[in-house]
Scaffold this motif. Structure first.
Motif, mmCIF file in Angstrom:
data_model
loop_
_atom_site.group_PDB
_atom_site.id
_atom_site.type_symbol
_atom_site.label_atom_id
_atom_site.label_comp_id
_atom_site.label_asym_id
_atom_site.label_seq_id
_atom_site.Cartn_x
_atom_site.Cartn_y
_atom_site.Cartn_z
ATOM 1 N N ALA A 136 1.597 0.737 3.505
ATOM 2 C CA ALA A 136 2.720 1.549 3.548
ATOM 3 C C ALA A 136 3.547 1.916 2.026
ATOM 4 C CB ALA A 136 4.189 -0.012 3.671
ATOM 5 N N GLU A 137 2.918 1.343 0.841
ATOM 6 C CA GLU A 137 3.321 1.967 -0.375
ATOM 7 C C GLU A 137 2.701 3.611 -0.775
ATOM 8 O OE1 GLU A 137 1.512 0.478 -5.121
ATOM 9 O OE2 GLU A 137 1.658 -0.801 -3.212
ATOM 10 N N THR A 138 2.067 3.662 -0.035
ATOM 11 C CA THR A 138 1.251 4.744 0.051
ATOM 12 C C THR A 138 2.506 6.242 0.212
ATOM 13 O OG1 THR A 138 -1.044 4.428 0.156
ATOM 14 C CG2 THR A 138 -0.191 6.832 0.711
ATOM 15 N N PHE A 139 3.209 5.904 1.320
ATOM 16 C CA PHE A 139 3.668 6.876 2.108
ATOM 17 C C PHE A 139 5.262 6.755 1.197
ATOM 18 C CE2 PHE A 139 1.607 5.953 6.215
ATOM 19 C CZ PHE A 139 1.480 7.203 6.781
ATOM 20 N N SER A 140 5.566 6.098 0.460
ATOM 21 C CA SER A 140 6.532 5.923 -0.878
ATOM 22 C C SER A 140 5.848 6.425 -2.140
ATOM 23 C CB SER A 140 6.772 4.491 -0.746
ATOM 24 O OG SER A 140 5.885 3.932 -1.584
ATOM 25 N N LEU A 141 5.058 5.833 -2.033
ATOM 26 C CA LEU A 141 4.223 6.799 -3.563
ATOM 27 C C LEU A 141 4.666 8.792 -2.850
ATOM 28 C CD1 LEU A 141 1.579 4.563 -4.522
ATOM 29 C CD2 LEU A 141 3.396 5.240 -5.735
#
Length: 153
Positions: free
Chosen positions: A116-121
């Motif tokens: 999920a953090e990858t999508f926000s980055l």
């Protein structure tokens, strides 16, 4: 009762001129009373109506003017530039980057928490993810993403 024309001709020239002037004056007063006076009343009514409409229009303009955004522009946060090396961090390891026109393919080894953090980055760097896949690997997930530049902004 019929008027006798002999009475008119029997009057002196001065008296006939006086009668003509008097009848012309009466005709002008009658014309003023029947035609001009109502026009003035209508004009006065229209002028007061126009003044009322101006005040209403001015009030509406002030309401609209209050809706105009302030002239100071709101500072937008600066968008970070995209680099595949930014995804080489805790819980993620860059396996491969295959660049293409306007984006590319990014392959990461990651854990569930970092997905999920990858999508926000990627969103913070102005990139879209039209397709991705997750596959179980040896001790981590193989996370393959196709990324493209976000042309909306």
């Amino acid at each position: 009762m019929m008027l006798n024309p002999d009475v008119w001709f029997a009057l002196s020239l001065r008296m006939r001129v006086f009668c003509w002037l008097l009848s012309a004056l009466c005709a002008l007063v009658l014309l003023w009373w029947l035609a001009i006076c109502p026009i003035k009343e209508t004009q006065i009514r229209l002028v007061t109506q126009q003044q009322q409409q101006r005040t209403q229009l001015r009030a509406q303009w002030q309401k609209l003017h209050a809706l105009v955004p302030p002239s100071d522009s709101v500072a937008l946060p600066e968008r970070l530039t995209f680099s595949p090396l930014d995804f080489q961090s805790q819980g993620r390891q860059l396996v491969r980057w295959q660049p293409a026109q306007g984006g590319g393919e990014l392959v990461l080894e990651t854990g569930w928490q970092a997905v999920a953090e990858t999508f926000s980055l990627l969103t913070a760097r102005g990139m879209q993810v039209p397709a991705f896949s997750l596959m179980a690997g040896e001790g981590a997930l193989n996370f393959t993403l196709r990324v493209e530049q976000d042309n909306a902004n």
